[in-house]
Design a protein around this motif. Structure first.
Motif, short mmCIF file in Angstrom:
data_model
loop_
_atom_site.label_atom_id
_atom_site.label_comp_id
_atom_site.label_asym_id
_atom_site.label_seq_id
_atom_site.Cartn_x
_atom_site.Cartn_y
_atom_site.Cartn_z
N VAL A 26 29.43 -20.18 48.96
CA VAL A 26 30.45 -20.79 49.30
C VAL A 26 30.15 -22.46 49.14
O VAL A 26 29.21 -22.81 49.51
N LYS A 27 31.20 -23.08 48.50
CA LYS A 27 31.07 -24.46 48.54
C LYS A 27 32.20 -25.16 49.63
O LYS A 27 33.22 -24.72 49.75
N ILE A 28 31.57 -26.05 50.58
CA ILE A 28 32.52 -26.52 51.48
C ILE A 28 33.26 -27.89 50.73
O ILE A 28 32.51 -28.73 50.12
N VAL A 29 34.63 -27.90 50.83
CA VAL A 29 35.32 -29.20 50.11
C VAL A 29 36.37 -29.97 51.18
O VAL A 29 36.31 -29.24 52.09
N GLU A 30 36.57 -30.91 50.89
CA GLU A 30 37.56 -31.49 51.71
C GLU A 30 39.10 -31.40 51.22
O GLU A 30 40.18 -31.55 51.93
N SER A 31 39.26 -31.00 50.07
CA SER A 31 40.78 -30.69 49.40
C SER A 31 40.78 -29.44 48.48
O SER A 31 39.72 -29.29 47.77
N PRO B 193 30.16 -21.39 43.19
CA PRO B 193 30.54 -20.90 44.48
C PRO B 193 31.60 -19.77 43.93
O PRO B 193 32.12 -19.76 42.84
N ASP B 194 31.30 -18.40 44.97
CA ASP B 194 32.35 -17.50 44.80
C ASP B 194 33.72 -18.13 45.35
O ASP B 194 34.86 -17.61 44.76
N PHE B 195 33.67 -18.96 46.15
CA PHE B 195 34.98 -19.72 46.36
C PHE B 195 34.67 -20.94 47.40
O PHE B 195 33.51 -21.07 47.64
N THR B 196 35.78 -21.40 47.63
CA THR B 196 35.54 -22.73 48.32
C THR B 196 36.22 -22.74 49.80
O THR B 196 37.09 -22.10 49.86
N ILE B 197 35.81 -23.34 50.59
CA ILE B 197 36.44 -23.45 52.10
C ILE B 197 36.32 -24.69 52.47
O ILE B 197 35.70 -25.77 52.06
N SER C 253 32.50 -7.37 35.05
CA SER C 253 31.35 -7.66 35.63
C SER C 253 31.60 -8.19 37.19
O SER C 253 32.39 -8.47 37.44
N ALA C 254 30.45 -8.28 37.92
CA ALA C 254 30.60 -8.58 39.23
C ALA C 254 30.97 -10.01 39.29
O ALA C 254 31.76 -10.54 40.20
N GLY C 255 30.57 -10.84 38.31
CA GLY C 255 31.08 -12.21 38.39
C GLY C 255 32.49 -12.82 38.04
O GLY C 255 33.06 -13.63 38.27
N ASP C 256 33.12 -11.68 37.40
CA ASP C 256 34.55 -11.53 36.92
C ASP C 256 35.70 -11.54 38.00
O ASP C 256 36.72 -11.95 38.12
N ALA C 257 35.07 -10.62 39.18
CA ALA C 257 36.05 -10.20 40.46
C ALA C 257 36.06 -11.35 41.33
O ALA C 257 35.11 -11.81 41.92
N ARG C 258 37.26 -11.76 41.63
CA ARG C 258 37.33 -12.79 42.64
C ARG C 258 37.25 -11.93 44.08
O ARG C 258 38.03 -10.89 44.24
N PRO C 259 36.74 -12.32 45.14
CA PRO C 259 36.81 -11.53 46.50
C PRO C 259 38.06 -11.87 47.12
O PRO C 259 39.09 -12.65 46.73
N SER D 99 22.84 -12.86 64.20
CA SER D 99 22.29 -11.35 63.79
C SER D 99 23.70 -10.42 63.77
O SER D 99 24.66 -10.88 64.56
N PHE D 100 23.53 -9.38 63.02
CA PHE D 100 24.61 -8.36 63.03
C PHE D 100 25.82 -8.96 62.44
O PHE D 100 27.22 -8.63 63.11
N PRO D 101 26.00 -9.85 61.28
CA PRO D 101 27.10 -10.33 60.65
C PRO D 101 27.95 -9.22 60.00
O PRO D 101 27.41 -8.44 59.70
N ASP D 102 29.28 -9.75 59.77
CA ASP D 102 29.98 -8.89 59.05
C ASP D 102 29.67 -9.32 57.54
O ASP D 102 30.00 -8.37 56.81
N TYR D 103 29.47 -10.73 57.38
CA TYR D 103 29.32 -11.25 56.12
C TYR D 103 28.37 -12.23 56.09
O TYR D 103 28.06 -12.98 57.10
N LYS D 104 27.34 -12.21 55.14
CA LYS D 104 26.25 -13.31 55.03
C LYS D 104 26.83 -14.21 54.01
O LYS D 104 27.01 -14.10 53.07
N ILE D 105 26.94 -15.75 54.49
CA ILE D 105 27.08 -16.70 53.47
C ILE D 105 26.31 -17.59 53.29
O ILE D 105 25.39 -18.07 54.11
N GLN D 106 26.17 -18.13 51.91
CA GLN D 106 25.15 -19.18 51.50
C GLN D 106 25.99 -20.19 51.23
O GLN D 106 26.96 -20.16 50.29
#
Length: 100
Positions: A44-49, A86-90, A18-24, A73-80
Motif C-alpha cells: 500500500v502507498k499512502i497518498v494525500e489525494s 503498490p497494490d492500491f493507495t490509501i 496473473s496475480a499482478g493483473d487482478a485488483r483486490p 498479532s492475529f491480523p485479518d490482513y498484513k499490509i506493507q
C-alpha cells in the motif's frame, strides 16, 4: 477422446490472468490490520489525494469498508507500506471511510 484432447489444448492455450493483473476487492479490506516489512497480503502507498481507499483507524469494531483496527498479532490482513508499485493507495480520513 480426440474431443477431450482438443478441449485440453484450448484450455492450456487460453490466456490466464496473473496475480499482478487482478485488483483486490477494496470493500473487503477491513478489520484487524498489522503493518509488516515482509510477506504482506497487500502493498500500500499512502497518498494525500486520489486514493483508492479512504481509511479510518478505529479502536474497535472495524466492520465497514475502510475501517482498520491496528493490531500486533492475529491480523485479518498484513499490509506493507511502499513508495512504488503498490497494490492500491490509501488516504487516512476522520470520516466517510470506504472505496473511492
Amino acid at each position: 477422446m480426440p474431443r477431450l484432447i482438443a478441449l485440453l489444448l484450448m484450455a492450456l492455450a487460453a490466456p490466464t490472468a496473473s496475480a499482478g493483473d487482478a485488483r483486490p476487492d477494496l470493500a473487503r479490506i477491513r478489520g484487524k490490520i498489522q503493518f509488516v516489512t515482509s510477506f504482506p497480503d497487500y502493498k500500500v502507498k499512502i497518498v494525500e489525494s486520489f486514493a483508492d481507499l479512504h481509511v479510518k483507524v478505529v479502536e474497535s469494531f472495524p466492520d465497514d469498508a475502510g475501517e482498520w483496527q491496528m493490531v500486533e498479532s492475529f491480523p485479518d490482513y498484513k499490509i506493507q507500506i511502499v513508495e512504488s508499485f503498490p497494490d492500491f493507495t490509501i488516504r487516512y480520513v476522520e470520516s466517510f471511510p470506504g472505496v473511492r
